[in-house]
Design an enzyme around this catalytic site. Sequence first.
Site, PDB file in Angstrom:
ATOM      1  N   ASN A  52     -16.331  15.970 -10.046  1.00 42.18           N
ATOM      2  CA  ASN A  52     -15.457  16.215 -11.190  1.00 42.18           C
ATOM      3  C   ASN A  52     -13.984  16.121 -10.788  1.00 42.18           C
ATOM      4  O   ASN A  52     -13.166  15.497 -11.486  1.00 42.18           O
ATOM      5  CB  ASN A  52     -15.788  17.604 -11.768  1.00 42.18           C
TER       6      ASN A  52
ATOM      7  N   ARG B 155       2.431  -0.463  10.821  1.00 39.20           N
ATOM      8  CA  ARG B 155       3.462  -0.462  11.860  1.00 39.20           C
ATOM      9  C   ARG B 155       3.864  -1.839  12.383  1.00 39.20           C
ATOM     10  O   ARG B 155       5.061  -2.059  12.623  1.00 39.20           O
ATOM     11  CB  ARG B 155       3.033   0.475  13.007  1.00 39.20           C
TER      12      ARG B 155
ATOM     13  N   ASP C 184     -13.733  14.888  -2.541  1.00 39.88           N
ATOM     14  CA  ASP C 184     -13.842  16.225  -3.135  1.00 39.88           C
ATOM     15  C   ASP C 184     -15.097  16.221  -4.010  1.00 39.88           C
ATOM     16  O   ASP C 184     -15.868  15.254  -3.981  1.00 39.88           O
ATOM     17  CB  ASP C 184     -12.557  16.506  -3.956  1.00 39.88           C
ATOM     18  N   ILE C 185     -15.299  17.248  -4.806  1.00 40.09           N
ATOM     19  CA  ILE C 185     -16.480  17.258  -5.679  1.00 40.09           C
ATOM     20  C   ILE C 185     -16.301  16.195  -6.777  1.00 40.09           C
ATOM     21  O   ILE C 185     -15.168  15.808  -7.097  1.00 40.09           O
ATOM     22  CB  ILE C 185     -16.730  18.665  -6.281  1.00 40.09           C
TER      23      ILE C 185
ATOM     24  N   ASP D  32      -3.542   4.301  -1.727  1.00 36.34           N
ATOM     25  CA  ASP D  32      -4.510   4.680  -0.691  1.00 36.34           C
ATOM     26  C   ASP D  32      -4.471   6.199  -0.482  1.00 36.34           C
ATOM     27  O   ASP D  32      -3.845   6.686   0.452  1.00 36.34           O
ATOM     28  CB  ASP D  32      -4.134   3.925   0.597  1.00 36.34           C
ATOM     29  N   LEU D  33      -5.119   6.941  -1.389  1.00 34.01           N
ATOM     30  CA  LEU D  33      -5.102   8.411  -1.271  1.00 34.01           C
ATOM     31  C   LEU D  33      -6.454   8.950  -0.799  1.00 34.01           C
ATOM     32  O   LEU D  33      -6.596  10.155  -0.585  1.00 34.01           O
ATOM     33  CB  LEU D  33      -4.677   9.033  -2.608  1.00 34.01           C
ATOM     34  N   LYS D  34      -7.448   8.100  -0.654  1.00 32.64           N
ATOM     35  CA  LYS D  34      -8.745   8.450  -0.034  1.00 32.64           C
ATOM     36  C   LYS D  34      -9.288   9.786  -0.525  1.00 32.64           C
ATOM     37  O   LYS D  34      -9.499  10.725   0.251  1.00 32.64           O
ATOM     38  CB  LYS D  34      -8.606   8.519   1.488  1.00 32.64           C
ATOM     39  N   PHE D  35      -9.550   9.863  -1.837  1.00 34.46           N
ATOM     40  CA  PHE D  35     -10.044  11.136  -2.377  1.00 34.46           C
ATOM     41  C   PHE D  35     -11.409  11.483  -1.796  1.00 34.46           C
ATOM     42  O   PHE D  35     -12.274  10.615  -1.610  1.00 34.46           O
ATOM     43  CB  PHE D  35     -10.126  11.076  -3.901  1.00 34.46           C
TER      44      PHE D  35
ATOM     45  N   THR E 254     -10.745   3.383  10.685  1.00 29.27           N
ATOM     46  CA  THR E 254     -10.582   2.484  11.842  1.00 29.27           C
ATOM     47  C   THR E 254      -9.998   3.210  13.058  1.00 29.27           C
ATOM     48  O   THR E 254      -9.961   2.656  14.152  1.00 29.27           O
ATOM     49  CB  THR E 254      -9.675   1.284  11.469  1.00 29.27           C
TER      50      THR E 254
ATOM     51  N   LYS F   5       0.854  -1.201   0.000  1.00 28.50           N
ATOM     52  CA  LYS F   5       0.000   0.000   0.000  1.00 28.50           C
ATOM     53  C   LYS F   5       0.882   1.241   0.000  1.00 28.50           C
ATOM     54  O   LYS F   5       1.757   1.402   0.857  1.00 28.50           O
ATOM     55  CB  LYS F   5      -0.894   0.001   1.241  1.00 28.50           C
TER      56      LYS F   5
HETATM   57  O1  C5P Z   1       0.269   1.200  11.035  1.00 27.80           O
HETATM   58  P1  C5P Z   1      -1.120   0.701  10.810  1.00 27.80           P
HETATM   59  O2  C5P Z   1      -1.214  -0.810  10.674  1.00 27.80           O
HETATM   60  O3  C5P Z   1      -2.129   1.254  11.796  1.00 27.80           O
HETATM   61  O4  C5P Z   1      -1.504   1.277   9.367  1.00 27.80           O
HETATM   62  C1  C5P Z   1      -2.753   1.147   8.785  1.00 27.80           C
HETATM   63  C2  C5P Z   1      -2.695   1.731   7.408  1.00 27.80           C
HETATM   64  O5  C5P Z   1      -3.993   1.623   6.831  1.00 27.80           O
HETATM   65  C3  C5P Z   1      -2.320   3.213   7.375  1.00 27.80           C
HETATM   66  O6  C5P Z   1      -1.536   3.407   6.210  1.00 27.80           O
HETATM   67  C4  C5P Z   1      -3.631   3.927   7.257  1.00 27.80           C
HETATM   68  O7  C5P Z   1      -3.505   5.123   6.510  1.00 27.80           O
HETATM   69  C5  C5P Z   1      -4.484   2.918   6.489  1.00 27.80           C
HETATM   70  N1  C5P Z   1      -5.925   3.003   6.715  1.00 27.80           N
HETATM   71  C6  C5P Z   1      -6.515   2.890   7.952  1.00 27.80           C
HETATM   72  N2  C5P Z   1      -7.872   3.028   8.092  1.00 27.80           N
HETATM   73  C7  C5P Z   1      -8.643   3.208   7.035  1.00 27.80           C
HETATM   74  C8  C5P Z   1      -8.070   3.300   5.763  1.00 27.80           C
HETATM   75  C9  C5P Z   1      -6.686   3.167   5.634  1.00 27.80           C
HETATM   76  O8  C5P Z   1      -5.824   2.686   8.940  1.00 27.80           O
HETATM   77  N3  C5P Z   1      -9.956   3.267   7.170  1.00 27.80           N
END
Ligand code: C5P
Length: 236
Positions: A66, A211, A63-64, A58-61, A117, A31
């Site tokens: 368009n 982590r 926005d509007i 995983d950039l989680k856009f 989460t 990721k």
């Molecule tokens: O270090 P850790 O295991 O907590 O990382 C979880 C990864 O998943 C992070 O990169 C975080 O940005 C991503 N993430 C998340 N919860 C979400 C979506 C993505 O923790 N709902």
Amino acid sequence: MTNLIAALDTPSLEEGLGLVDKLGDSVEWFKVGSRLFCLSGPTAVRELKKRGKKVFLDLKFHDIPNTVANAVEAVAGSGADMVNVHALGGSEMMRAAAGAAKKSNPEPLIIAVTVLTSMNDDSLREALGSEAPCAPETHAPRLAEMAKNSGMDGVVCSAWEIEAIRRVAGDDFKLIVPGIRPSGTDIGDQKRVATPAMATEKGADFIVVGRPIYAARNPAEAANAITAEIARATKQ
Ligand code: C5P
């Protein structure tokens, strides 16, 4: 079968790729999140693809419609295998994102984030306003159903909501589950956490682990232990 996605939330692309090399064939999916993408852009995706890896960008856009459609088209063109937006951007935004992903060949999976989460009842109540119902276990399945009806291939959710989401979205809908903590590891900022075995038993398609792998003293050993835990939980 549950797949492991290792999050490359490292301080540099060099360190990220060093981790990829250390993990070798034991991890197929990686990721790339906002940290690495802000540091190195689509190069991060291309370097992983050169190494034969699958990439969740995983950039989680949010926005509007368009703007999100244009951003999804741009990142899908980088070769990512999975990209995502926030379901809270609404169904019109998700439909625009799904349409943009389809223009790419090969088409990436397009995924919506339900409730982060790192949030619990209290932080969701604070964000949504005190009068609103605030349980993630109510919001996540509702957002997942909306995501499915808007053309998303799946959602990001916690292990706690997998069963409720399966009931509304079915077995083919991809569930990507972060907040994974092998027993004995530090929870950090995550709130709705589960072990790799719990998420596997509940039926996650992918678990995302950051982590507990990249900050481990021996990342390869940590990743192998997680893969073994998934395999044991799958057999049961
Ligand atoms: O270090 P850790 O295991 O907590 O990382 C979880 C990864 O998943 C992070 O990169 C975080 O940005 C991503 N993430 C998340 N919860 C979400 C979506 C993505 O923790 N709902």
